[in-house]
Design a protein around this motif. Structure first.
Motif, short mmCIF file in Angstrom:
data_model
loop_
_atom_site.label_atom_id
_atom_site.label_comp_id
_atom_site.label_asym_id
_atom_site.label_seq_id
_atom_site.Cartn_x
_atom_site.Cartn_y
_atom_site.Cartn_z
N VAL A 2 -78.63 -111.66 -58.30
CA VAL A 2 -78.85 -111.80 -59.73
C VAL A 2 -77.50 -112.02 -60.41
N TYR A 3 -77.36 -113.17 -61.07
CA TYR A 3 -76.14 -113.49 -61.81
C TYR A 3 -76.33 -113.08 -63.26
N LEU A 4 -75.36 -112.32 -63.78
CA LEU A 4 -75.46 -111.76 -65.13
C LEU A 4 -74.53 -112.48 -66.10
N ARG A 5 -74.91 -112.50 -67.37
CA ARG A 5 -74.06 -113.08 -68.41
C ARG A 5 -72.91 -112.13 -68.77
N ASN A 6 -73.22 -110.84 -68.84
CA ASN A 6 -72.23 -109.84 -69.20
C ASN A 6 -72.42 -108.66 -68.24
N HIS A 29 -69.61 -110.88 -61.93
CA HIS A 29 -70.83 -110.81 -62.75
C HIS A 29 -72.11 -111.10 -61.97
N TYR A 30 -72.26 -110.45 -60.83
CA TYR A 30 -73.51 -110.57 -60.10
C TYR A 30 -73.81 -109.27 -59.38
N LEU A 31 -75.05 -109.15 -58.93
CA LEU A 31 -75.44 -107.99 -58.14
C LEU A 31 -76.45 -108.43 -57.09
N ILE A 32 -76.57 -107.61 -56.06
CA ILE A 32 -77.55 -107.83 -55.00
C ILE A 32 -78.50 -106.65 -55.03
N TYR A 73 -75.31 -103.74 -54.29
CA TYR A 73 -73.94 -104.19 -54.54
C TYR A 73 -73.85 -104.73 -55.95
N PHE A 74 -72.74 -104.43 -56.60
CA PHE A 74 -72.51 -104.91 -57.95
C PHE A 74 -71.06 -105.35 -58.08
N SER A 75 -70.83 -106.57 -58.53
CA SER A 75 -69.48 -107.07 -58.74
C SER A 75 -69.24 -107.25 -60.24
N LYS A 76 -68.41 -106.39 -60.78
CA LYS A 76 -68.11 -106.47 -62.21
C LYS A 76 -67.26 -107.71 -62.51
N LYS A 77 -66.38 -108.04 -61.58
CA LYS A 77 -65.49 -109.18 -61.77
C LYS A 77 -66.25 -110.51 -61.70
#
Length: 114
Positions: A20-24, A46-49, A40-44
């Motif tokens: 899932v790709y996030l806008r913010n 902007h996506y998560l699994i 998994y979450f990548s703040k840098k």
């Protein structure tokens, strides 16, 4: 028996991973916890699994695409990876044969073996 067959024989719930790709990336990830398990979450980036049950994949995709803070949703292709050990074992055997040939050639050139 391959790993895929062994996993199919176990009585585990079938899960599918979604990217899932996030806008913010501020606090939007917390809103998605009710839809599945975030692994998994990548703040840098902007996506998560996240993992969801296979029966609920289509429903979850529709829910995610309706959310304003979600850019894009993809179904991960990790489920299509073949975990068969035979190919890996064949590669290891081929590499071992090549290494033996190289060692035998080198030892003959240096006069170690007659």
């Amino acid at each position: 028996m391959t790993i895929n067959q062994e996993l199919a024989d176990l009585d585990l719930p079938k899960r599918t991973s979604l990217i899932v790709y996030l806008r913010n990336a501020n606090s939007d990830q917390f809103k998605l916890r009710r839809l599945g398990d975030i692994v998994y979450f990548s703040k840098k980036m902007h996506y998560l699994i996240m993992y969801v049950d296979q029966e609920k994949v289509e429903e979850t995709l529709q829910q995610l695409e309706k959310l304003t803070f979600v850019k894009k949703v993809e179904v991960s292709e990790a489920d299509q990876i073949d975990l068969d050990n035979q190919q890996i074992e064949d590669q290891i055997k081929d590499l071992a044969k090549e290494a033996e040939e190289i060692l035998n050639d080198d030892s003959k050139k240096k006069g170690w073996m007659k």
